[in-house]
Structure formats: structure tokens, C-alpha cells
Scaffold this motif. Sequence first.
Motif, PDB file in Angstrom:
ATOM      1  N   ARG A 185     -16.714 -23.581 -61.425  1.00  0.00           N
ATOM      2  CA  ARG A 185     -18.179 -23.446 -61.369  1.00  0.00           C
ATOM      3  C   ARG A 185     -18.766 -24.766 -60.905  1.00  0.00           C
ATOM      4  N   GLN A 216      -9.723 -21.335 -69.208  1.00  0.00           N
ATOM      5  CA  GLN A 216     -10.123 -20.359 -70.233  1.00  0.00           C
ATOM      6  C   GLN A 216      -8.898 -19.582 -70.709  1.00  0.00           C
ATOM      7  N   TYR A 263     -17.058 -29.101 -66.771  1.00  0.00           N
ATOM      8  CA  TYR A 263     -16.253 -29.454 -65.604  1.00  0.00           C
ATOM      9  C   TYR A 263     -16.463 -28.415 -64.516  1.00  0.00           C
ATOM     10  N   GLU A 291     -21.175 -26.587 -61.543  1.00  0.00           N
ATOM     11  CA  GLU A 291     -22.238 -27.023 -62.441  1.00  0.00           C
ATOM     12  C   GLU A 291     -22.341 -28.536 -62.357  1.00  0.00           C
ATOM     13  N   TYR A 302     -23.428  -7.885 -70.168  1.00  0.00           N
ATOM     14  CA  TYR A 302     -23.330  -7.622 -71.603  1.00  0.00           C
ATOM     15  C   TYR A 302     -24.254  -6.496 -72.080  1.00  0.00           C
ATOM     16  N   ALA A 311     -20.616 -24.741 -77.061  1.00  0.00           N
ATOM     17  CA  ALA A 311     -19.934 -23.437 -77.169  1.00  0.00           C
ATOM     18  C   ALA A 311     -18.473 -23.618 -76.772  1.00  0.00           C
ATOM     19  N   SER A 349     -16.698 -17.874 -76.300  1.00  0.00           N
ATOM     20  CA  SER A 349     -17.835 -16.952 -76.299  1.00  0.00           C
ATOM     21  C   SER A 349     -17.473 -15.631 -75.656  1.00  0.00           C
ATOM     22  N   ARG A 385     -26.581 -15.530 -73.420  1.00  0.00           N
ATOM     23  CA  ARG A 385     -25.460 -15.569 -72.485  1.00  0.00           C
ATOM     24  C   ARG A 385     -25.936 -15.468 -71.023  1.00  0.00           C
ATOM     25  N   THR A 418     -13.670 -12.065 -66.664  1.00  0.00           N
ATOM     26  CA  THR A 418     -13.945 -10.670 -67.043  1.00  0.00           C
ATOM     27  C   THR A 418     -14.099  -9.757 -65.822  1.00  0.00           C
ATOM     28  N   GLU A 444      -9.468  -9.303 -73.667  1.00  0.00           N
ATOM     29  CA  GLU A 444     -10.368  -8.194 -73.361  1.00  0.00           C
ATOM     30  C   GLU A 444      -9.774  -6.910 -73.962  1.00  0.00           C
ATOM     31  N   GLU A 448     -15.200 -16.929 -63.646  1.00  0.00           N
ATOM     32  CA  GLU A 448     -14.900 -16.382 -64.987  1.00  0.00           C
ATOM     33  C   GLU A 448     -13.870 -15.267 -64.813  1.00  0.00           C
TER      34      GLU A 448
END
Length: 420
Positions: A112, A126, A121, A114, A259, A276, A279, A254, A83, A130, A81
Motif C-alpha cells: 500500500r 499479513q 509500511y 501509504e 463489510y 490496530a 482486524s 474500517r 480478502t 477466512e 490486502e
Amino acid sequence: MAFQAVRGTRDIFAPLSNSFTQLENVARKKAELWDFDEVRLPTFEEAGLFTRSVGETTDIVEKEMYVFNDRKGRSLALRPEGTASMVRAYVEHSFSQKEKKSKFFYIANMFRAERPQAGRYREFEQIGFEIFGDPTPYAEIDLLSLAFTIFKDFGVEKTELHVNSLGCAVCRPAYRQELMVALQKIKDTLCADCQKRLERNPFRVLDCKNCSPKIKDTVPVFKKCADCAAHEKSLLNALTASNIPHTVNRNIVRGFDYYTKTVFEFLHSGLGAQSAICSGGRYDNLVESLGGTATPAVGLAFGVDRTIEARLAEGVAQVKSASDARKPGVFLALQSQEDSIGAFAMQTATRLRQQNIAVTYSVLQDSMKSQMRQANKSNTKYCLIIGAEECQKQKFKLKDLTGDWEGELGWEELVQKVKI
Ligand code: HAM
């Protein structure tokens, strides 16, 4: 076949690839209007960055990161990711002290491990935005209105914004405990994953697709601290005042530990389980926990692959060209494969492209009949036929593929005609 793309990765050809460019273009245009600067971040980082920021007990860190040792034995990870990298860069370059810039965006692939399925995927794109330094709900409103505009301009209409508040370090620990005790009582009814999650991360039980319907009556109400309650109240009021449609959904938790307060997801009904498409949330403690001066922050990321799938699910056709600048164009058909004709054709193609006119031709050494068939199938408006005579006279034989006009033209007339 000797090699195939690795499971969970994919080769993206046109017209699908055009949709990626189109969404990136919309995002870049809006980023300028909203005053976000683009940042390009490294594809891999020290693995510890993600463990520290995303959280040790999260699925991403426990099961999904691509971690490897480099030649010197350092533990690195392909970014799952953006962030964490963004905050690392923000702290490393002392942005909070210099107050140089507080709004950033990135367009980047994430990784990832997953279980692959529709819309999920192992490598995906993305577009993330921010905002640093703004503790007020106006930062959330700024981001959410940006997201709505991007969806609208890209042509995705049926999104639903779901928002929640996860509290903060003051009020969350007590609620976590309360939640754990309540869920322990019905442990046997939970799925195997949630039974394992219960002690380490009870919040994840709330967004488990299997368990969340069963636990509705068991889950205690989260009584947030005054600060979090006030933030949520003014956010919800500001969303209503800004005409941003939204639903409060207490099951949005999440999969990240960073967060605080606000979290949200844009869901799309056309996508099945992986619904989603965009997000994010607020992460007021992350800058400080990565060594920077305490700075509130909030952000979101579009899942590009899924946003495109959402638009397809709404029945919007893919585009032949990702940019509006492309003119209808010309198909070059060569009457023979002689060197002089080939050279003249290439020179003509370059001159046309300099005039911003798209040029295409058959790369195979095809017969005239086959070239004309390809020209008729292509999305070009004109076919330019080049043979020995045209080459010698420096004239251009042009055929309108959408009508029955054809004629011989000089260079200036040719450019005039095909540019319209
Ligand atoms: P995330 O929800 O993990 O958040 O990812 C953002 C979006 O990426 C998701 O809404 C989804 O559309 C897409 N996505 C996630 N995993 C996959 C996958 N395996 N395949 C395809 N698409 C996927 C974050 O990553 C946070 N960093 C967002 C954020 C930015 N929060 C604050 N700032």
C-alpha cells in the motif's frame, strides 16, 4: 551508495526476522487446530478486483494501490490486502458449489502506498484467516478465539478487542444518508480530508482521529434492521459467554466497502497512532458480488510487523532462534586454512548438522585468537577446534565455552556430549 531500499520497504535481519518466523509458526500450528487450510495466492491481480471489492471511494483504491499496466496494457495491481484475492479464488475454483472446504489462511506480503511512519509500511506482512458459509456469530467467535490464542502463544498480552456492527444493504443506506445530513451541518468544523469524504464516504469521518472527538454529540444513533440487530446481540452475548473481553466501539468503521454487520480491531496501547494489530469483519455479500453463489463469510488479518512491534513494546526480548528445535550448537575453529583441514571441517559440520546440531564458523580467514573471541561471543555452548593433528587422528578437540572443561573425543562421544 548506488541503491537503497525503496521508501516504506525494509530489509529485515535477525533477530527481528526470527520473530516473523516465530509468529508464522504459531499461526500455522493454530491453523491446524482450528482446521484452516493454507492457500498461496498471487501477488498481483487485475486492478478491477480490488476496485470492485474493496470499493472505488476507499483510500486503498483511490490513493494507495500500486497499479501498473503490463506489456499487453492490462491494468494490474500489487495486492493491497488478501480478502479480495481469497474470494476471487474461492469463486474461481467453485468452492461454494463443491463445499470442499470453507476455512482458509494465508501468510503474504501486502502493498500500500501509504505515507510511511512508525508501524506503517508500503510492503508489510499479513496472516489472514477466512471462513466461508457460516452466517452465525459462531464464525466470529471461532476467529476471535483463534486470534486471542495466537496473541497469547506469541507473547502479546495487552490487546483490546473493539467491535462494531456496520449494518447491511437493508439498513446502512438510510443511516448513511442520515449521517451525511447531520455531518453537513457541522462541515466547517471538520478537517479538510473529512470535508472531502463527507459526500462520498461519511462513515470514514467516524474513525478520523481529528474529527471523531468533535462529532460525538452530532452523530445519530444507527438503528439497524432486525437481522443486523439480532446478529449483533447474539455476537455480544456469545463473546461474553466465551469469556472474550471486548468493547463496543461505534467509531470502528474500517476502510473497506465489503463489510456487512460485524467489524472489529485488536488495538494495542504500546503502538502510538498505528495501534490496530489485527482486524477484520463479516463480508456476507462479497462472494456473490464477485460472481459466486451467495455465501456469507467472515475473516481477519494480523498485521505481522505491528504484532511483533507490540510484543517488543511489552518488553519481550527478540529470540536468537525462531525454532525450538535448534540445539545449543558448536562453533568450529580452524587452526590453519590448509585445504585438508578445511575439507575435514566441512565434513564434520555436515555430519553434526545431520544429527540436528547447529554449526557455525567464521567465514573470514581469521586467526585462532579472533575465532575464539567470536566463539565466546556467539550463543554456542561448545567450540570444536580442528587442526592438522585432529584431522589426521580423526579426533575432536572440544571446549565447553560455558565452563572450563575441555577434552579430546571420538565421533560418538562428541555427538553424545554436544547433543545434551
Ligand atoms: P486491514 O485492517 O487493512 O484489513 O489490515 C489488517 C492488519 O494489517 C491491520 O490491523 C494492521 O495491523 C496491518 N496493516 C495494515 N496496513 C498496514 C501498513 N501499511 N503497514 C503495516 N501494517 C499494516 C485487511 O486487510 C482485511 N483484508 C482484513 C480482513 C480479512 N477482513 C476480512 N478478512
